[in-house]
Design an enzyme around this catalytic site. Structure first.
Site, PDB file in Angstrom:
ATOM      1  N   LYS A  35      -2.423  -1.774 -25.268  1.00  0.00           N
ATOM      2  CA  LYS A  35      -2.901  -0.618 -25.677  1.00  0.00           C
ATOM      3  C   LYS A  35      -2.371   0.846 -25.421  1.00  0.00           C
ATOM      4  N   ARG A  36      -2.820   0.472 -23.727  1.00  0.00           N
ATOM      5  CA  ARG A  36      -1.920   1.855 -23.398  1.00  0.00           C
ATOM      6  C   ARG A  36      -0.611   2.470 -23.881  1.00  0.00           C
ATOM      7  N   GLY A  40       2.540  -2.415 -17.451  1.00  0.00           N
ATOM      8  CA  GLY A  40       2.067  -2.414 -16.878  1.00  0.00           C
ATOM      9  C   GLY A  40       1.040  -2.688 -15.686  1.00  0.00           C
ATOM     10  N   GLY A  41       0.652  -2.517 -16.836  1.00  0.00           N
ATOM     11  CA  GLY A  41      -1.686  -2.483 -16.724  1.00  0.00           C
ATOM     12  C   GLY A  41      -1.920  -1.395 -15.763  1.00  0.00           C
ATOM     13  N   CYS A  43      -1.946  -1.669 -12.573  1.00  0.00           N
ATOM     14  CA  CYS A  43      -0.984  -1.715 -11.526  1.00  0.00           C
ATOM     15  C   CYS A  43       0.145  -0.463 -11.417  1.00  0.00           C
ATOM     16  N   THR A 140      -7.042  -8.725 -19.630  1.00  0.00           N
ATOM     17  CA  THR A 140      -7.154  -7.497 -19.607  1.00  0.00           C
ATOM     18  C   THR A 140      -7.525  -6.525 -18.156  1.00  0.00           C
ATOM     19  N   ILE A 181      -9.267   0.986  -1.755  1.00  0.00           N
ATOM     20  CA  ILE A 181      -8.903   2.430  -2.221  1.00  0.00           C
ATOM     21  C   ILE A 181      -9.311   4.018  -2.080  1.00  0.00           C
ATOM     22  N   HIS A 442      15.287 -10.156  18.937  1.00  0.00           N
ATOM     23  CA  HIS A 442      15.013  -8.609  19.486  1.00  0.00           C
ATOM     24  C   HIS A 442      15.668  -7.452  18.934  1.00  0.00           C
TER      25      HIS A 442
HETATM   26  P1  FAD Z   1      -4.502  -4.868 -15.251  1.00  0.00           P
HETATM   27  O1  FAD Z   1      -3.443  -3.973 -14.712  1.00  0.00           O
HETATM   28  O2  FAD Z   1      -5.539  -4.143 -14.908  1.00  0.00           O
HETATM   29  O3  FAD Z   1      -4.096  -4.196 -16.522  1.00  0.00           O
HETATM   30  C1  FAD Z   1      -4.609  -4.947 -17.781  1.00  0.00           C
HETATM   31  C2  FAD Z   1      -3.894  -4.319 -19.300  1.00  0.00           C
HETATM   32  O4  FAD Z   1      -4.472  -5.080 -19.815  1.00  0.00           O
HETATM   33  C3  FAD Z   1      -4.719  -3.007 -19.036  1.00  0.00           C
HETATM   34  O5  FAD Z   1      -2.765  -1.713 -18.737  1.00  0.00           O
HETATM   35  C4  FAD Z   1      -5.233  -2.600 -20.318  1.00  0.00           C
HETATM   36  O6  FAD Z   1      -4.978  -1.164 -20.929  1.00  0.00           O
HETATM   37  C5  FAD Z   1      -5.017  -3.659 -20.568  1.00  0.00           C
HETATM   38  N1  FAD Z   1      -5.961  -4.721 -22.142  1.00  0.00           N
HETATM   39  C6  FAD Z   1      -7.185  -3.885 -21.627  1.00  0.00           C
HETATM   40  N2  FAD Z   1      -7.597  -4.257 -22.621  1.00  0.00           N
HETATM   41  C7  FAD Z   1      -7.201  -4.770 -24.078  1.00  0.00           C
HETATM   42  C8  FAD Z   1      -7.529  -5.234 -25.474  1.00  0.00           C
HETATM   43  N3  FAD Z   1      -8.812  -5.321 -25.782  1.00  0.00           N
HETATM   44  N4  FAD Z   1      -6.106  -4.860 -26.403  1.00  0.00           N
HETATM   45  C9  FAD Z   1      -4.718  -4.245 -25.480  1.00  0.00           C
HETATM   46  N5  FAD Z   1      -4.994  -4.122 -24.089  1.00  0.00           N
HETATM   47  C10 FAD Z   1      -5.788  -4.418 -23.283  1.00  0.00           C
HETATM   48  N6  FAD Z   1      -3.433  -4.932  -5.860  1.00  0.00           N
HETATM   49  C11 FAD Z   1      -2.330  -4.917  -5.149  1.00  0.00           C
HETATM   50  O7  FAD Z   1      -1.911  -6.384  -5.257  1.00  0.00           O
HETATM   51  N7  FAD Z   1      -1.803  -4.136  -4.174  1.00  0.00           N
HETATM   52  C12 FAD Z   1      -1.912  -2.575  -4.420  1.00  0.00           C
HETATM   53  O8  FAD Z   1      -1.855  -1.793  -3.497  1.00  0.00           O
HETATM   54  C13 FAD Z   1      -2.858  -2.354  -4.941  1.00  0.00           C
HETATM   55  N8  FAD Z   1      -3.549  -0.940  -5.542  1.00  0.00           N
HETATM   56  C14 FAD Z   1      -3.954  -0.531  -6.016  1.00  0.00           C
HETATM   57  C15 FAD Z   1      -4.309   1.222  -6.172  1.00  0.00           C
HETATM   58  C16 FAD Z   1      -5.565   1.321  -7.212  1.00  0.00           C
HETATM   59  C17 FAD Z   1      -5.650   2.197  -7.072  1.00  0.00           C
HETATM   60  C18 FAD Z   1      -5.702   0.523  -8.318  1.00  0.00           C
HETATM   61  C19 FAD Z   1      -6.931   0.732  -9.477  1.00  0.00           C
HETATM   62  C20 FAD Z   1      -5.882  -1.214  -8.421  1.00  0.00           C
HETATM   63  C21 FAD Z   1      -4.291  -0.938  -6.823  1.00  0.00           C
HETATM   64  N9  FAD Z   1      -4.571  -2.707  -6.990  1.00  0.00           N
HETATM   65  C22 FAD Z   1      -3.514  -3.239  -5.775  1.00  0.00           C
HETATM   66  C23 FAD Z   1      -4.871  -3.548  -7.708  1.00  0.00           C
HETATM   67  C24 FAD Z   1      -4.502  -4.161  -9.072  1.00  0.00           C
HETATM   68  O9  FAD Z   1      -3.734  -3.255  -9.738  1.00  0.00           O
HETATM   69  C25 FAD Z   1      -4.502  -4.950 -10.080  1.00  0.00           C
HETATM   70  O10 FAD Z   1      -5.387  -5.993  -9.457  1.00  0.00           O
HETATM   71  C26 FAD Z   1      -3.735  -5.563 -10.648  1.00  0.00           C
HETATM   72  O11 FAD Z   1      -3.224  -4.275 -11.894  1.00  0.00           O
HETATM   73  C27 FAD Z   1      -4.546  -6.686 -11.844  1.00  0.00           C
HETATM   74  O12 FAD Z   1      -3.474  -6.767 -13.227  1.00  0.00           O
HETATM   75  P2  FAD Z   1      -4.127  -7.589 -14.325  1.00  0.00           P
HETATM   76  O13 FAD Z   1      -2.716  -8.169 -15.403  1.00  0.00           O
HETATM   77  O14 FAD Z   1      -5.134  -8.719 -13.995  1.00  0.00           O
HETATM   78  O15 FAD Z   1      -4.998  -6.214 -15.167  1.00  0.00           O
HETATM   79  P1  NAD Z   2     -13.682  -2.430  -2.683  1.00  0.00           P
HETATM   80  O1  NAD Z   2     -14.715  -3.914  -3.179  1.00  0.00           O
HETATM   81  O2  NAD Z   2     -12.610  -2.418  -1.616  1.00  0.00           O
HETATM   82  O3  NAD Z   2     -14.281  -1.047  -1.597  1.00  0.00           O
HETATM   83  C1  NAD Z   2     -15.811  -1.060  -2.194  1.00  0.00           C
HETATM   84  C2  NAD Z   2     -16.359   0.182  -1.144  1.00  0.00           C
HETATM   85  O4  NAD Z   2     -17.529   0.489  -1.911  1.00  0.00           O
HETATM   86  C3  NAD Z   2     -17.543  -1.088  -0.362  1.00  0.00           C
HETATM   87  O5  NAD Z   2     -17.058  -0.920   1.333  1.00  0.00           O
HETATM   88  C4  NAD Z   2     -18.698  -1.291  -0.390  1.00  0.00           C
HETATM   89  O6  NAD Z   2     -19.115  -1.244   0.522  1.00  0.00           O
HETATM   90  C5  NAD Z   2     -18.606   0.144  -0.652  1.00  0.00           C
HETATM   91  N1  NAD Z   2     -19.863   0.705  -1.599  1.00  0.00           N
HETATM   92  C6  NAD Z   2     -20.129   0.551  -2.311  1.00  0.00           C
HETATM   93  N2  NAD Z   2     -21.530   0.995  -3.254  1.00  0.00           N
HETATM   94  C7  NAD Z   2     -21.672   1.597  -1.918  1.00  0.00           C
HETATM   95  C8  NAD Z   2     -22.549   3.130  -2.154  1.00  0.00           C
HETATM   96  N3  NAD Z   2     -23.180   3.218  -2.927  1.00  0.00           N
HETATM   97  N4  NAD Z   2     -22.350   3.782  -1.277  1.00  0.00           N
HETATM   98  C9  NAD Z   2     -21.517   3.728  -0.512  1.00  0.00           C
HETATM   99  N5  NAD Z   2     -20.336   2.781  -0.368  1.00  0.00           N
HETATM  100  C10 NAD Z   2     -20.498   1.883  -1.353  1.00  0.00           C
HETATM  101  O7  NAD Z   2     -12.989  -1.675  -3.816  1.00  0.00           O
HETATM  102  P2  NAD Z   2     -12.048  -0.594  -3.635  1.00  0.00           P
HETATM  103  O8  NAD Z   2     -11.687   0.489  -2.648  1.00  0.00           O
HETATM  104  O9  NAD Z   2     -13.052   0.449  -4.887  1.00  0.00           O
HETATM  105  O10 NAD Z   2     -10.538  -1.586  -4.473  1.00  0.00           O
HETATM  106  C11 NAD Z   2     -11.351  -2.123  -6.108  1.00  0.00           C
HETATM  107  C12 NAD Z   2     -10.497  -2.763  -5.666  1.00  0.00           C
HETATM  108  O11 NAD Z   2      -9.366  -2.863  -6.024  1.00  0.00           O
HETATM  109  C13 NAD Z   2     -10.556  -3.928  -4.602  1.00  0.00           C
HETATM  110  O12 NAD Z   2     -10.918  -5.186  -5.203  1.00  0.00           O
HETATM  111  C14 NAD Z   2      -9.130  -4.279  -4.165  1.00  0.00           C
HETATM  112  O13 NAD Z   2      -8.766  -5.475  -3.938  1.00  0.00           O
HETATM  113  C15 NAD Z   2      -8.370  -3.408  -5.099  1.00  0.00           C
HETATM  114  N6  NAD Z   2      -6.794  -2.229  -5.062  1.00  0.00           N
HETATM  115  C16 NAD Z   2      -6.450  -2.848  -3.996  1.00  0.00           C
HETATM  116  C17 NAD Z   2      -5.640  -2.432  -3.166  1.00  0.00           C
HETATM  117  C18 NAD Z   2      -4.252  -3.237  -2.294  1.00  0.00           C
HETATM  118  O14 NAD Z   2      -4.419  -4.199  -2.071  1.00  0.00           O
HETATM  119  N7  NAD Z   2      -3.341  -2.001  -1.351  1.00  0.00           N
HETATM  120  C19 NAD Z   2      -5.353  -0.779  -3.174  1.00  0.00           C
HETATM  121  C20 NAD Z   2      -6.547  -0.377  -3.623  1.00  0.00           C
HETATM  122  C21 NAD Z   2      -7.450  -1.681  -4.669  1.00  0.00           C
END
Ligand code: FAD
Ligand code: NAD
Length: 463
Positions: A35-36, A40-41, A43, A140, A181, A442
């Site tokens: 729907k976006r 690429g979702g 990520c 999703t 995050i 090394h």
């Molecule tokens: P998503 O990537 O969430 O994709 C789901 C898609 O489904 C979306 O585009 C959405 O629009 C679509 N969708 C939902 N409902 C519908 C519907 N009904 N009809 C049509 N389309 C729909 N992970 C890492 O491994 N490394 C990282 O460095 C990392 N950094 C991150 C940084 C941030 C700021 C955030 C928020 C997340 C990060 N993540 C990272 C987590 C990672 O983005 C997710 O784990 C990953 O995108 C999950 O993939 P997915 O395919 O399950 O879902």
């Molecule tokens: P997270 O679960 O990593 O961290 C959330 C933090 O918020 C925890 O430390 C938790 O104890 C704290 N928290 C919860 N409730 C709170 C409150 N009321 N007050 C203060 N602290 C509180 O979640 P995130 O950082 O939001 O990331 C979400 C998801 O996205 C994660 O599952 C992560 O795997 C994924 N992500 C991955 C990457 C990566 O792989 N480099 C980068 C970004 C996001």
């Protein structure tokens, strides 16, 4: 009924688009509903990729401002052009999302643009049109989670999505949540000049990681200027035109503290996204945390409906979603698939990076496993010194009897790359001795991994 497919995937994130491509490679007729406006979702659009673009750009800034001089480089006039940096980030996102569009065309995958609704086994509705498929795969993903009483307006109170598009560098920012995050986006804005305070409910940042790494990370990030309020909860957030008033309270109760910040970033986790998917009507069961329940084959309780990625149990990571996408497509083609959930690496892309795989020391103790630990600091590595990146260490945990590697925890330069070696060793059931006996070039940072393996047996060379 309009078109009929072997497989319809709902969601084109790393789980969904990879699953669609693999299914098409295996000869299936595939459609992917998204729907976006772009593929690429989370990520590619608002997650991994844009955050890493800003992390890379600001790390270069940090190096120019703080490390050039000690390396004998005089650079004057280094300054931030925030619109230019955002343009760079947007360009990276654009190239990646367009790349998926190209891959869909190359693999003859139909992109059904719009929101998908599951109308029961075999049918998906997209914007009023029904499509049939023998196999529906829900991918999703997830969405931002907030806290009760805290409304994310993406202006003053932002999620990671809002924190990726701020138009000016705020003077102050409070980050609620010291997880991945919070630390990645907190680092970006701190490097750009914002005074960042991270409020974490637990007594240490980075929950789930190895305790020693968590403490070291906290120490290093403090040195970089991030302020931490641990064992603290935010109890109210009140935005106005110029900033946000917050009240904080010790997690265990006690005196309230008032704070004010220009921007508040809420980073307390993400929730599985199943809004308006029609799952209840289709009879698909969810667990207590709102995730779709699946078996080892990613099958839901409804025949013909499967789910993968952030919307099911397990770490919310792009590579986990991708692996599940591949395995599900291969299973559909009658092949066998396998994922070892103990061997999914986790990486935090701060500076230095933090990476982990396998069990933590705390988990091994809890499970009563007899283990040996070997640790080696980057400080004692020639290449790390030459790079000016000597913070951190590699720790390898091995079974005390069999010597098999059970876990690895790294904080240090390029930790996210170094962990891949241990992932491969662990996939093949290697011992610490195997790692230690492998010739490492090394001078490389990889030598720290080798030395940590030697340290498991009490015989590191360079310390
Ligand atoms: P998503 O990537 O969430 O994709 C789901 C898609 O489904 C979306 O585009 C959405 O629009 C679509 N969708 C939902 N409902 C519908 C519907 N009904 N009809 C049509 N389309 C729909 N992970 C890492 O491994 N490394 C990282 O460095 C990392 N950094 C991150 C940084 C941030 C700021 C955030 C928020 C997340 C990060 N993540 C990272 C987590 C990672 O983005 C997710 O784990 C990953 O995108 C999950 O993939 P997915 O395919 O399950 O879902
Ligand atoms: P997270 O679960 O990593 O961290 C959330 C933090 O918020 C925890 O430390 C938790 O104890 C704290 N928290 C919860 N409730 C709170 C409150 N009321 N007050 C203060 N602290 C509180 O979640 P995130 O950082 O939001 O990331 C979400 C998801 O996205 C994660 O599952 C992560 O795997 C994924 N992500 C991955 C990457 C990566 O792989 N480099 C980068 C970004 C996001």
């Amino acid at each position: 009924m309009s078109e009929s497919y072997d497989v319809i995937v709902i969601g084109a994130g790393p789980g969904g688009y990879v699953c669609a491509i693999r299914a098409a490679q295996l000869g299936m007729k595939v459609a992917c509903v998204e729907k976006r406006e772009t593929l690429g979702g989370t990520c590619l659009n608002v997650g991994c990729i844009p955050s890493k673009a800003l992390l890379s750009a600001t790390e270069k800034l940090e190096t120019a401002q703080h490390q050039f001089a000690e390396m004998g480089i005089k650079a004057s006039g280094v300054e931030v052009d925030l619109p230019g940096m955002m343009k760079f980030k947007d360009g990276v996102v654009d190239a990646n999302t367009k790349g998926i569009e190209f891959l869909f065309k190359k693999n003859k995958i139909d992109w059904l643009k719009g929101a998908g609704v599951v109308k029961g086994a075999g049918t998906v509705e997209v914007d009023g049109t029904d499509y049939s498929a023998k196999h529906i795969i829900i991918a999703t993903g997830s969405d931002v989670a907030s806290l009760p009483g805290i409304e994310i307006d993406e202006k003053r109170v932002v999620s990671s999505t809002g924190a990726l598009v701020l138009e000016k560098v705020p003077e102050t920012m409070v980050v609620i949540g010291g997880g991945v995050i919070g630390l990645e986006m907190g680092s970006v804005w701190a490097r750009l000049g914002t005074k960042v305070t991270v409020v974490e409910f637990l007594d240490q940042i980075l929950p789930g990681m190895d305790e020693e790494v968590r403490k070291e990370a906290n120490k290093i990030f403090k040195k970089q200027g991030l302020e931490f309020k641990l064992s603290t909860k935010v109890t109210s957030v009140t935005p106005d035109d110029s900033g946000v008033d917050l009240t904080l309270e010790p997690a265990a109760g006690g005196d309230v503290e008032n704070m004010r910040a220009e921007i508040v970033l809420v980073a307390v986790g993400r929730r599985p996204y199943t809004d308006n998917l029609g799952l209840a009507e289709a009879g698909v069961e969810m667990d207590e945390r709102g995730r779709i329940k699946t078996d080892a084959h990613f099958k839901t309780n409804v025949d013909g409906i499967y789910a993968i990625g952030d919307v099911i149990a397990g770490p919310m990571l792009a590579h986990k979603a991708e692996e599940e996408g591949v395995v599900r497509a291969e299973m559909r083609a009658g092949q066998s698939g396998h994922i070892d959930y103990n061997l999914i690496p986790g990486v935090v892309y701060t500076h230095p990076e933090v990476a982990n795989i396998g069990k933590t020391e705390e988990q091994l103790k809890e499970e009563g496993v007899d283990y040996k630990a070997g640790k080696f600091p980057f400080m004692a590595n020639g290449r790390a010194r030459a790079m000016g990146c000597t913070d951190g260490f590699v720790k390898i945990l091995a079974d005390a009897k069999s010597d098999r590697v059970l876990g690895c925890h790294i904080i240090g330069p390029e930790a996210g790359t170094l962990i891949a070696e241990i992932a491969a060793f662990m996939e093949f059931g290697a011992t610490a001795e195997d790692v230690a006996r492998t010739c490492h070039a090394h001078p490389t940072l990889e030598e720290v991994v080798k030395e940590a393996a030697l340290a498991v047996h009490g015989r590191p060379i360079h310390i």
